[in-house]
Design an enzyme around this catalytic site. Structure first.
Site, PDB file in Angstrom:
ATOM      1  N   ARG A 250      24.889  21.211  45.064  1.00  0.00           N
ATOM      2  CA  ARG A 250      25.650  22.041  44.109  1.00  0.00           C
ATOM      3  C   ARG A 250      24.734  22.872  43.210  1.00  0.00           C
ATOM      4  O   ARG A 250      25.115  23.971  42.795  1.00  0.00           O
ATOM      5  CB  ARG A 250      26.564  21.153  43.269  1.00  0.00           C
ATOM      6  CG  ARG A 250      27.744  20.671  44.092  1.00  0.00           C
ATOM      7  CD  ARG A 250      28.608  19.736  43.323  1.00  0.00           C
ATOM      8  NE  ARG A 250      29.845  19.491  44.056  1.00  0.00           N
ATOM      9  CZ  ARG A 250      30.662  18.485  43.814  1.00  0.00           C
ATOM     10  NH1 ARG A 250      30.382  17.617  42.857  1.00  0.00           N
ATOM     11  NH2 ARG A 250      31.762  18.341  44.514  1.00  0.00           N
TER      12      ARG A 250
ATOM     13  N   GLY B 299      37.698  18.500  52.068  1.00  0.00           N
ATOM     14  CA  GLY B 299      37.518  17.066  52.255  1.00  0.00           C
ATOM     15  C   GLY B 299      36.727  16.627  53.469  1.00  0.00           C
ATOM     16  O   GLY B 299      35.558  16.970  53.634  1.00  0.00           O
TER      17      GLY B 299
ATOM     18  N   GLY C  27      39.538  20.062  46.693  1.00  0.00           N
ATOM     19  CA  GLY C  27      40.889  20.275  46.168  1.00  0.00           C
ATOM     20  C   GLY C  27      41.210  21.742  45.983  1.00  0.00           C
ATOM     21  O   GLY C  27      42.319  22.198  46.283  1.00  0.00           O
TER      22      GLY C  27
END
Ligand code: AMP
Length: 395
Positions: A35, A353, A376
């Site tokens: 990230r 996911g 999500g």
């Protein structure tokens, strides 16, 4: 859509919402810096323009101020990844934060303390968002993973930057990838939906039917469809109360001219266990005591053909219980098919996911066009929802 490329950050302070919610081990070391890597292009662009970067993020789900969730733990890793010194301030709002920002010079990076140390963040508190807004001249949202949340730093803060707000390059790429699949994709467009349940994918299916030409259904979802069509599924996973819905999907797809591809054979197992006995069985004639845990060879051949003639591919959900080595082959084969189609010029997006985990685990991440970073948020986009974090920057 305004992105960082529409701005020159010279002598400007960019207030950048990043997603530095990285995993830490018990020594508080970062165990996966993906990230941070993902946010690097945006931060570097600001610095190269001659601006400075004020970074805000959450880490975990703290209850109030808890040192274990302090973003100070990731300062060294962030500095390593970005290749510049990263300063840190022990609050994300208030005098301390404002002083630290005021002292910044061009080319500097400042990381603010965990936004979620203040409960106002997740509540989307306007006063808190206004305090955050004092920490930069231009607001940049580069956190796709939280774009579906109407939190202070992801959404509400944007209202305090009338024209001076934009998407970072990561978030822009996510938006463009979804757009390529749902709106501007080259045809034929194929969606592969796997995973365990029809119920968790139904909204996605309904939303994408207008955009796609082929729908490949795999994984545990298969058996609800097969049973609804009168097949014998043995002990395979099934949502009995969703059978009518499954038939409805098939009807709607036919109406819209979408071709549905279901498995014809599966790898049956006599237990939900990696070491179970297995045999390839007709998907419509699975004996009692057996359950389908992976796609069979005929099925994979069919899917391969569909994938190879597709120009745009969306993949969400595994074709089998890929966590068990003996039932991962179908998911791996699908990965190979999508990689081959991509090499031939198709655009492929993997999102949401478990398929992202599978793609990384089996080494396909750089063989597809784009792997989404937001679970999500990606699912909600595919469901056709407007993400508040995106709407706030576009308004
Ligand atoms: P989802 O989160 O809905 O994408 O579902 C992913 C999960 O579906 C994974 O954990 C897989 O193990 C599971 N899954 C895939 N195929 C099957 C199957 N045939 N039977 C049971 N579970 C499955």
């Amino acid at each position: 859509m305004k992105t960082i490329n529409d701005f020159n950050f010279e002598n400007k302070k960019a207030l950048i919402r990043v997603d530095f919610n990285v995993p830490l081990n018990e020594k508080f070391e970062v165990t996966d810096n993906t990230r941070i890597q993902a946010a690097k292009p945006t931060i570097i662009k600001v610095l190269e323009d001659g601006g400075s970067a004020v970074l805000m993020s959450h880490l975990g789900r703290p209850k109030g101020v808890q040192d274990e969730f302090s973003l100070r733990h990731i300062v060294d890793e962030a500095a390593n990844v970005l290749g510049v010194q990263v300063k840190f301030v022990y609050n994300c709002v208030g005098q301390e934060a404002e002083d630290a920002v005021a002292a910044m010079e061009a080319g500097e990076v400042l990381l603010l303390e965990n936004l979620r140390f203040h409960e106002e963040e997740t509540k989307g508190d306007v006063g808190f968002a206004e305090q955050l807004s004092k920490l930069g001249d231009i607001y940049v949202n580069d956190a796709f993973g939280t774009a579906h949340r109407a939190h202070a730093s992801t959404t509400v803060v944007a209202q305090f930057f009338t024209d001076s707000k934009c998407f970072g390059s990561l978030l822009a790429k996510e938006i463009q990838s979804i757009d390529k699949v749902l709106r501007s994709g080259q045809k034929p467009v194929t969606a592969v939906l796997g995973g365990s349940k029809v119920s968790s994918k139904i909204t996605i299916i309904e939303n994408i039917l207008d955009a796609i030409d082929h729908l490949i259904i795999g994984g545990g979802m298969t058996y609800t469809f097969i049973k609804a069509q009168g097949g014998q599924i043995g002990d395979s996973i099934c949502e009995d109360d969703k059978q009518e819905l499954a038939l409805e999907i098939l009807r709607k797809a036919a109406e819209k001219g979408v071709q549905i591809h279901l498995p014809v054979d599966v790898v049956g197992a006599d237990a939900f266990d990696n070491n179970a006995n297995t045999r390839v069985v007709d998907v419509k004639a699975i004996p009692d005591g057996w359950q389908g845990l992976d796609a069979g060879p005929e099925t994979l051949k069919n899917f391969h053909e569909v994938i190879l003639q597709s120009k745009t591919i969306l993949w969400n959900g595994p074709l089998g219980v890929f966590e068990m080595e003996n039932f991962a082959k179908g998911t791996i084969a699908l990965g190979h098919s999508i990689a081959e189609a991509t090499e031939n010029g198709a655009f492929s997006l993997v999102g949401g996911g478990d398929s992202v985990a599978a793609v990384k685990q089996f080494g396909f991440a750089d063989k597809v066009s784009y792997v989404s970073t937001g679970g999500g948020a990606m699912l909600e986009s595919l469901e056709g929802k407007t993400l508040p974090g995106i709407a706030a920057v576009e308004n």
